[in-house]
Design an enzyme around this catalytic site. Structure first.
Site, PDB file in Angstrom:
ATOM      1  N   LYS A  78       1.155  -1.266   0.293  1.00  0.00           N
ATOM      2  CA  LYS A  78       0.501   0.216  -0.150  1.00  0.00           C
ATOM      3  C   LYS A  78       1.155   1.138   0.109  1.00  0.00           C
ATOM      4  CE  LYS A  78      -2.309   3.052   1.958  1.00  0.00           C
ATOM      5  NZ  LYS A  78      -1.605   4.108   1.434  1.00  0.00           N
ATOM      6  N   CYS A  94      13.529  10.292   7.308  1.00  0.00           N
ATOM      7  CA  CYS A  94      13.207   9.593   9.019  1.00  0.00           C
ATOM      8  C   CYS A  94      14.009   9.728   9.806  1.00  0.00           C
ATOM      9  CB  CYS A  94      13.005   7.776   8.447  1.00  0.00           C
ATOM     10  SG  CYS A  94      13.667   7.376   7.937  1.00  0.00           S
TER      11      CYS A  94
HETATM   12  P1  NAD Z   1       2.100   7.802   7.273  1.00  0.00           P
HETATM   13  O1  NAD Z   1       2.416   7.340   9.075  1.00  0.00           O
HETATM   14  O2  NAD Z   1       1.566   9.298   7.285  1.00  0.00           O
HETATM   15  O3  NAD Z   1       1.807   6.844   6.435  1.00  0.00           O
HETATM   16  C1  NAD Z   1       2.474   6.163   6.295  1.00  0.00           C
HETATM   17  C2  NAD Z   1       1.218   4.827   5.640  1.00  0.00           C
HETATM   18  O4  NAD Z   1       0.290   4.587   6.056  1.00  0.00           O
HETATM   19  C3  NAD Z   1       0.509   6.136   4.311  1.00  0.00           C
HETATM   20  O5  NAD Z   1       1.148   4.559   3.360  1.00  0.00           O
HETATM   21  C4  NAD Z   1      -0.980   5.778   4.456  1.00  0.00           C
HETATM   22  O6  NAD Z   1      -1.755   5.703   3.811  1.00  0.00           O
HETATM   23  C5  NAD Z   1      -0.708   5.069   5.647  1.00  0.00           C
HETATM   24  N1  NAD Z   1      -1.512   5.218   6.630  1.00  0.00           N
HETATM   25  C6  NAD Z   1      -2.071   5.740   6.941  1.00  0.00           C
HETATM   26  N2  NAD Z   1      -3.509   5.609   7.860  1.00  0.00           N
HETATM   27  C7  NAD Z   1      -3.353   4.011   8.682  1.00  0.00           C
HETATM   28  C8  NAD Z   1      -3.852   3.684   9.377  1.00  0.00           C
HETATM   29  N3  NAD Z   1      -5.018   3.669   9.529  1.00  0.00           N
HETATM   30  N4  NAD Z   1      -4.361   2.180   8.693  1.00  0.00           N
HETATM   31  C9  NAD Z   1      -2.423   1.876   8.044  1.00  0.00           C
HETATM   32  N5  NAD Z   1      -2.046   2.351   7.172  1.00  0.00           N
HETATM   33  C10 NAD Z   1      -1.975   4.021   7.380  1.00  0.00           C
HETATM   34  O7  NAD Z   1       3.808   8.698   7.410  1.00  0.00           O
HETATM   35  P2  NAD Z   1       4.257   9.613   5.628  1.00  0.00           P
HETATM   36  O8  NAD Z   1       3.189  11.054   6.034  1.00  0.00           O
HETATM   37  O9  NAD Z   1       3.755   8.912   4.514  1.00  0.00           O
HETATM   38  O10 NAD Z   1       5.377   9.839   6.290  1.00  0.00           O
HETATM   39  C11 NAD Z   1       5.835  10.501   7.085  1.00  0.00           C
HETATM   40  C12 NAD Z   1       6.909   9.641   8.011  1.00  0.00           C
HETATM   41  O11 NAD Z   1       7.196   8.331   7.899  1.00  0.00           O
HETATM   42  C13 NAD Z   1       7.738  10.350   9.274  1.00  0.00           C
HETATM   43  O12 NAD Z   1       7.252  10.347  10.483  1.00  0.00           O
HETATM   44  C14 NAD Z   1       8.557   9.397   8.510  1.00  0.00           C
HETATM   45  O13 NAD Z   1      10.082  10.008  10.044  1.00  0.00           O
HETATM   46  C15 NAD Z   1       8.392   7.999   8.513  1.00  0.00           C
HETATM   47  N6  NAD Z   1       9.044   7.353   8.119  1.00  0.00           N
HETATM   48  C16 NAD Z   1      10.245   6.222   8.779  1.00  0.00           C
HETATM   49  C17 NAD Z   1      11.224   5.824   8.132  1.00  0.00           C
HETATM   50  C18 NAD Z   1      11.563   4.271   8.774  1.00  0.00           C
HETATM   51  O14 NAD Z   1      12.585   3.415   7.925  1.00  0.00           O
HETATM   52  N7  NAD Z   1      12.327   4.726   9.799  1.00  0.00           N
HETATM   53  C19 NAD Z   1      11.182   6.216   6.352  1.00  0.00           C
HETATM   54  C20 NAD Z   1      10.723   6.943   6.468  1.00  0.00           C
HETATM   55  C21 NAD Z   1       9.835   7.715   6.924  1.00  0.00           C
END
Ligand code: NAD
Ligand code: MN
Length: 505
Positions: free
Chosen positions: A189, A298
């Site tokens: 997804k 991240c």
């Molecule tokens: P997000 O948490 O808003 O969304 C991530 C994914 O989850 C998206 O595909 C979104 O559609 C989905 N999602 C949203 N609500 C959901 C739910 N209730 N159930 C299941 N899936 C759901 O994150 P973002 O805004 O896309 O990305 C930024 C975040 O990602 C930052 O916090 C960043 O630090 C983190 N990140 C972490 C890493 C790592 O390796 N630790 C790498 C990249 C990004």
């Protein structure tokens, strides 16, 4: 003999006006007929229409993945053959590198240099796991009393893989490559803002000979499709990369079916500059540490701690180089800072900066939305340095996810370690010093999954990537990841000649 069937599926245009779902090895429209507009964040223009997965589509994808896992041949193939398909995926990506980079830049607004590095790493991830899987195996141990235990590694099953928008292609590769290497089936997804390269990567997998149903790609809403997959009883594992609040939500939902869970979450990574470092190298590394990928990273080193003895010299150079960063056309090779992913995100970033100003912080660079000639419809923010902050402020404690760094002074090693660890996160960290003993002591004291010593980079295939504390758990990008996509089975047998009669009757 099981064979990998040659595929007659071919990815023709990677860049196109319409993208479909990938379910059971075929491109399909959403059963609801719904599509949504996908934008180029650098211009605000619509670049494509994407099928929006409905719950019915998600159910079809789970069925396809389940069937492929339970009855298909992928997991039963000799491991070398699966490895060959992974290498073929990498080969197609290499041959079409330029197209993948272009698509990634168009959909994310990131600079072309950043996109090139990330697409190259995605390719290397498939090559890495093609090699790693061949050596991933169980073991035999002999138990006294003529028992022998065979430990087998079996693929965990159907995996929901939910990824964010900041590294669309690389995150898809981090997820798909180890999972299919072990023989799992996946439903990816992508973030709804950035589905294009993940869709194309799914198609490349099919072209390379991954059997139908093993890789499914479902662009759509996180709250509905993502959540549906996390709840579904036919999904065995969820691998999530995204924000900490949604990660917590996923862990709670997954508990209902006791799914295996790995979480790669947010960060607020410290960058500690000691008085005995190579100042120029520390300035350059610290710039890259926060402003790479427009700070939408991240592991962005967003808290900069500088020893008081070199603070003035360091800051003069850091501010001067920040003023020379090129913000603009992502396709221009000289660009350092691309666009922000969305208007909403620009407002989030600006809200943080304004809150710092209201609380008395000083802005040494940036501090406002940027305007870029020719890209007025896009979403931009100036590289921003904030100082005169104290540790309780929101800008110091919370992940901003934009080109914003907070800077503080420290007096000694002990204080630096205390400040670095005073956060709920624990993903990355960096230290700059020429003193090997100090580098080792501080590395051992920092609560983070990654410590970069005199080094601005953190992610290479083979180097475990993941968090301590509320940055999540599980490690990706490494051999150990394969354990997270397998179950361990013990097969214990008795080989003695004399029948066992434990009750003695
Ligand atoms: P997000 O948490 O808003 O969304 C991530 C994914 O989850 C998206 O595909 C979104 O559609 C989905 N999602 C949203 N609500 C959901 C739910 N209730 N159930 C299941 N899936 C759901 O994150 P973002 O805004 O896309 O990305 C930024 C975040 O990602 C930052 O916090 C960043 O630090 C983190 N990140 C972490 C890493 C790592 O390796 N630790 C790498 C990249 C990004
Ligand atoms: Mn988000």
């Amino acid at each position: 003999m099981s064979k990998v069937k040659e595929s007659n599926f071919q990815v023709l245009d990677m860049k196109r006006e319409h993208y479909q779902l990938l379910i059971n090895g075929a491109r399909v429209d959403s059963t609801s007929g719904e599509t949504y507009e996908c934008k180029n964040p650098a211009t605000g223009e619509v670049i494509a229409h994407v099928a929006k997965a409905s719950l019915k589509d998600a159910e079809l994808a789970v069925k396809a993945a389940r069937h492929a896992f339970d009855h298909g041949k992928w997991r039963k193939l000799p491991v070398g053959k699966r490895a060959r398909v992974l290498n073929k995926i990498a080969g197609i990506m290499r041959a079409r590198f330029g197209e993948l980079v272009e698509l990634e830049v168009l959909n994310s607004g990131k600079s072309i240099g950043a996109a090139q590095g990330q697409v190259m790493q995605a390719i290397e991830d498939f090559e890495f796991y093609a090699g790693a899987i061949v050596g991933h195996r169980g073991s035999v141990n002999n138990v006294p009393g003529q028992f022998q235990n065979i430990t087998e590694k079996e693929p965990v099953g159907v995996c929901a893989q939910i990824i964010p928008w900041n590294y669309p292609m690389m995150m898809a590769a981090w997820k798909i490559a180890p999972a299919i290497a072990t023989g799992c089936s996946v439903i990816v997804k992508p973030a709804s803002l950035t589905p294009l390269t993940a869709i194309v990567l799914g198609e490349i997998c099919v072209e390379a000979g991954v059997p139908e149903g093993v890789v499914n790609i479902l662009p759509g809403s996180g709250g509905t499709i993502g959540n549906f997959l996390v709840e579904h009883e036919d999904v065995d594992k969820v691998a999530f990369t995204g924000s900490t609040p949604i990660g917590k939500n996923i862990m709670e939902t997954a508990s209902q079916t006791l799914k295996r869970v790995t979480l790669e979450l947010g960060g607020k990574s410290p960058n500690i500059v000691f008085e005995d470092c190579d100042v120029n190298a520390a300035v350059d590394g610290s710039l890259f540490g926060i402003f790479y990928n427009t700070g939408q990273s991240c592991e962005a080193r967003s808290r900069l701690y500088v020893h008081e003895d070199i603070y003035d010299e360091f800051m003069e150079k850091f501010v001067e180089k920040t003023s020379r960063l090129q913000v603009g056309d992502p396709f221009n090779k000289g660009t350092h800072i691309g666009s922000i992913i969305s208007e909403e995100q620009v407002n989030v970033i600006d809200g943080y900066v304004q809150s710092a100003i209201e609380e008395g912080a000083t802005i040494l660079a940036g501090g406002k939305k940027a305007t870029v000639a020719g890209f007025e419809g896009g979403y931009w923010y100036e590289p921003t340095i904030i100082t005169d902050v104290h540790h309780e402020m929101k800008v110091v404690q919370e992940e901003i996810f934009g080109p914003v760094v907070v800077v503080m002074k420290f007096k000694d090693e002990k204080e630096a370690i205390g400040l670095a660890n005073d956060t709920e996160y624990g993903l990355g960290s960096a230290i700059w010093t020429k003193d090997h003993g100090k580098a080792t002591r501080v590395s051992k004291s920092i609560q983070a999954g990654i410590v970069m010593v005199n080094c601005p980079f953190s992610a290479f295939p083979g180097t475990p990537f993941g968090g301590y504390k509320q940055s999540g758990f599980g490690r990706e990008l490494c051999i150990e990841t394969l354990d997270l996509y397998t179950e361990t089975k013990s097969i214990l047998s008795y080989y003695g000649g004399k029948p066992l009669n434990p009750f003695g009757l």
